[in-house]
Design a protein around this motif. Structure first.
Motif, PDB file in Angstrom:
ATOM      1  N   LYS A 222     -86.936  -5.591  74.474  1.00  0.00           N
ATOM      2  CA  LYS A 222     -88.303  -5.095  75.162  1.00  0.00           C
ATOM      3  C   LYS A 222     -89.550  -5.795  75.025  1.00  0.00           C
TER       4      LYS A 222
ATOM      5  N   PRO B  89     -87.854   3.870  82.272  1.00  0.00           N
ATOM      6  CA  PRO B  89     -87.013   5.015  81.195  1.00  0.00           C
ATOM      7  C   PRO B  89     -85.992   5.692  81.599  1.00  0.00           C
TER       8      PRO B  89
ATOM      9  N   PHE C 130     -89.536  -2.242  82.607  1.00  0.00           N
ATOM     10  CA  PHE C 130     -88.754  -1.634  81.411  1.00  0.00           C
ATOM     11  C   PHE C 130     -88.356   0.074  82.405  1.00  0.00           C
TER      12      PHE C 130
ATOM     13  N   HIS D 127     -80.368   4.347  72.656  1.00  0.00           N
ATOM     14  CA  HIS D 127     -81.048   2.945  72.494  1.00  0.00           C
ATOM     15  C   HIS D 127     -80.960   3.424  73.927  1.00  0.00           C
ATOM     16  N   TRP D 128     -82.324   2.674  74.356  1.00  0.00           N
ATOM     17  CA  TRP D 128     -82.405   1.760  75.634  1.00  0.00           C
ATOM     18  C   TRP D 128     -81.374   0.915  76.621  1.00  0.00           C
ATOM     19  N   LYS D 129     -80.885   0.009  74.940  1.00  0.00           N
ATOM     20  CA  LYS D 129     -79.616  -0.686  75.617  1.00  0.00           C
ATOM     21  C   LYS D 129     -78.107   0.218  75.673  1.00  0.00           C
ATOM     22  N   SER D 130     -77.369   1.058  76.655  1.00  0.00           N
ATOM     23  CA  SER D 130     -77.184   1.984  75.962  1.00  0.00           C
ATOM     24  C   SER D 130     -75.116   1.312  75.970  1.00  0.00           C
TER      25      SER D 130
END
Length: 321
Positions: A179, A207, A205, A230-233
Motif C-alpha cells: 500500500k 477502504p 486503494f 488487515h487490508w490484505k485479508s
C-alpha cells in the motif's frame, strides 16, 4: 473376460487434501480410476507427443501422506491431470516450464492448459477481464477495479493517484503487494523495482468493509463474505467469514469471466464498501483456488465429480464416440 484397463489421473496440488481417499472407488465408463498426487517441485515430466504421451516421474515427498505411495519414487503415464496448485509464487518459484511439457503432450487437464497458463500471468488475465467489462456494457455491469501496468520502473514516469496498491508480477497469497500513501513512498517503491525482472501494476486503494469471494466448481456456486482488520485479508489470521447468497449479479460476473477465461473451476474476489454499497472486482483465480474449510470436503467431491465427467468426455472424444 479381460480385466478392465485402469485410467490414471495425476493431481498436482498441496498436501492439504488426500486425493487417494477422495478418488477411491471412482470409475470412468466402467474402468477403475487410479490417482497419483504430488506437488510441482516433486514432479518431472517428459512428453513424446502422440507417439508415447506424457511420462511423469514423481520423487518421494518430504512429507508423505500416511498409507500412500508418496514415500516412494514412481513413474507412470497419466490419462488426465487436475491442476490444483499454481506454478508461480515468490521470486524463486516458477514451474511454468513443466506446464509447457504437459501442454506439449496435449493431455486433457482441468482447468484446460490454455486457461491455466493464462491464470499464471495476471497481466494477461486482467486484459481478459477488461474484455468482459466491455462486452457487458461497462463498469456498472462489471465493476472491475481500474489498473495501471508498467513493464519496469522507467515506464512508471507519472505517479498514480494515492493511496494506491502496487502489485509486483504474478504473486498471490499476499506476496508482492504494497500500500502506497504518497509520492515519497512511490519513489521508494520505484527504486526497488530495478531489482526485479517483473512487470508491476497499480490500482486505487479501496477502504473496503467486506471481501467477497464467489466460487464456481462446474455448475456449483458459493459465495462468502469475509471481514479482516488487515487490508490484505488473506494474511489476517483473525479473518472471519460467513456464507452469503449467490446474488444474481455475482453469478453473472463469475459465469461471464469463466467463459472468457475458459475456467470451469474458479473464484472471483470482490471488495465491498458498506457505506456506499459499491463493489469492485479485484481478480479471478483458476483451479488452484483454496477451498473454505467449512465446505472443503463437499467441494473436493464436486471437483472429483467434475474430473470424472471430463475424463469420460475426453475418453469418448478419443474413441470418436
Amino acid at each position: 473376460s479381460l480385466p478392465k484397463n485402469f485410467m490414471k489421473v495425476l493431481v498436482i496440488g498441496s498436501q492439504r487434501t488426500n486425493y487417494y481417499e477422495l478418488f477411491e472407488g471412482s470409475t470412468v465408463a466402467g474402468s477403475p480410476v487410479e490417482v497419483e498426487h504430488c506437488t510441482w517441485d516433486d514432479l518431472h515430466v517428459c512428453s513424446y507427443g502422440d507417439q508415447g504421451g506424457l511420462v511423469c516421474t514423481i520423487m518421494p515427498s518430504r512429507k508423505p501422506q500416511p498409507n500412500t505411495p508418496q514415500d516412494k519414487k514412481r513413474s507412470f503415464a497419466p490419462d488426465f491431470i487436475l491442476l490444483r496448485a499454481g506454478c508461480r509464487g515468490d521470486a524463486k518459484t516458477d514451474w511454468r516450464y513443466k506446464l509447457s511439457v504437459i501442454a506439449h503432450s496435449n493431455i486433457p487437464t482441468l482447468n484446460s492448459i490454455d486457461s491455466f497458463f493464462l491464470s499464471q500471468d495476471k497481466g494477461q488475465l486482467y486484459g481478459k477481464l477488461l474484455a468482459v467489462k466491455k462486452r457487458l456494457g461497462g463498469f456498472n455491469n462489471f465493476p472491475i477495479v481500474n489498473q495501471g501496468c508498467y513493464s519496469d520502473w522507467v515506464a512508471a514516469t507519472f505517479p498514480p493517484d494515492f493511496p494506491c496498491v502496487a502489485k509486483v508480477g504474478t504473486a498471490s497469497g499476499g506476496l508482492g503487494k504494497m500500500k502506497i500513501l504518497d509520492s515519497d513512498m512511490w519513489d521508494d517503491f520505484r527504486s526497488l523495482m530495478p531489482m526485479q525482472n517483473q512487470f508491476f501494476a497499480t490500482e486505487g486503494f479501496i477502504p473496503w468493509d467486506y471481501d467477497i469471494r464467489i466460487q464456481k466448481i462446474g455448475n456449483h456456486y458459493r459465495a462468502f463474505r469475509r471481514t479482516a482488520k488487515h487490508w490484505k485479508s488473506n494474511v489476517d489470521f483473525a479473518m472471519k467469514d460467513e456464507d452469503i447468497e449467490v446474488e444474481e449479479r455475482y453469478k453473472i460476473w463469475i459465469e461471464e469471466a469463466a467463459h472468457e477465461l475458459g475456467m470451469e473451476i474458479c473464484a472471483m474476489d470482490v471488495l465491498q464498501v458498506a457505506a456506499t454499497g459499491k463493489e469492485y472486482i479485484l481478480e479471478c483465480n483458476s483451479s488452484a483456488i483454496g477451498l473454505n474449510g467449512r465446505h472443503a470436503e463437499e467441494d473436493n467431491k464436486h471437483i472429483r465429480d467434475l474430473v470424472l465427467r471430463k475424463m469420460e468426455a475426453a475418453r469418448n472424444l478419443k474413441r470418436g464416440l
